[in-house]
Design a protein around this motif. Structure first.
Motif, PDB file in Angstrom:
ATOM      1  N   PRO A  19       8.277  44.441   7.011  1.00  0.00           N
ATOM      2  CA  PRO A  19       8.703  43.611   5.882  1.00  0.00           C
ATOM      3  C   PRO A  19       8.003  44.043   4.596  1.00  0.00           C
ATOM      4  O   PRO A  19       6.783  44.177   4.565  1.00  0.00           O
ATOM      5  CB  PRO A  19       8.269  42.195   6.271  1.00  0.00           C
ATOM      6  N   THR A  56      13.736  35.655   4.953  1.00  0.00           N
ATOM      7  CA  THR A  56      13.432  35.856   6.369  1.00  0.00           C
ATOM      8  C   THR A  56      13.361  34.495   7.050  1.00  0.00           C
ATOM      9  O   THR A  56      13.393  33.454   6.392  1.00  0.00           O
ATOM     10  CB  THR A  56      12.081  36.587   6.541  1.00  0.00           C
ATOM     11  N   ARG A  62      12.141  39.763   1.911  1.00  0.00           N
ATOM     12  CA  ARG A  62      11.855  41.164   2.182  1.00  0.00           C
ATOM     13  C   ARG A  62      13.024  41.998   1.690  1.00  0.00           C
ATOM     14  O   ARG A  62      14.139  41.512   1.570  1.00  0.00           O
ATOM     15  CB  ARG A  62      11.620  41.408   3.656  1.00  0.00           C
TER      16      ARG A  62
END
Length: 152
Positions: A19, A56, A62
């Motif tokens: 990420p 996320t 991300r």
């Protein structure tokens, strides 16, 4: 000599491996791989690659490619429709699906991701999804399918 294509490949590898939540973090990772790029170059690269920030599961963000973002953020219609479903009605090739407030965008995105053959496309508001079907027969099939999926 390394090319822009090489740099794009490295960016894709980095954001797929872990990420990455900010351009500064991505610049540092690139620097660690031998690429010293400016913020404006990185921003242009991300735009050209169609890479964007997606939420996320834990509420963070991300960077992700469009393909990966679709896989990560678009739960199937089966998972998302049942808790959001209110009602469904249709005429001709059109279906109007009503959801709880704020649910239409998620349902439409999930349907678009599924690429059902009977669906030409969707339009979503806050709590209403307009589903354009390929035919009246397709509308009837899809209405039955959506009722089953929603558990109604």
């Amino acid at each position: 000599m390394p090319t822009k294509h090489d740099r794009h490949r490295v960016i894709r590898e980095l954001i797929e491996a872990r990420p990455v939540g900010s351009q500064e973090e991505l610049r540092k990772l690139l620097r660690g791989r031998g690429w010293d790029v400016t913020q404006s170059t990185l921003s242009r690269d991300l735009r050209e690659m169609r890479v964007g920030r997606v939420p996320t599961a834990d509420g963070a963000v991300r960077y992700s490619s469009p393909e990966a973002a679709a896989e990560e953020t678009s739960p199937g219609v089966e998972r998302i429709l049942a808790p959001l479903f209110k009602s469904i009605d249709g005429v001709g090739e059109l279906i109007v699906l009503n959801t709880l407030p704020g649910g239409a965008q998620a349902v439409a995105e999930a349907m678009d991701t599924e690429r059902w053959p009977d669906v030409v496309g969707t339009l979503a508001g806050d709590n209403t999804v307009l589903i354009i079907c390929r035919s009246s027969a397709a509308r009837e099939r899809l209405t039955k399918q959506l009722h089953r999926v929603a558990g109604r």
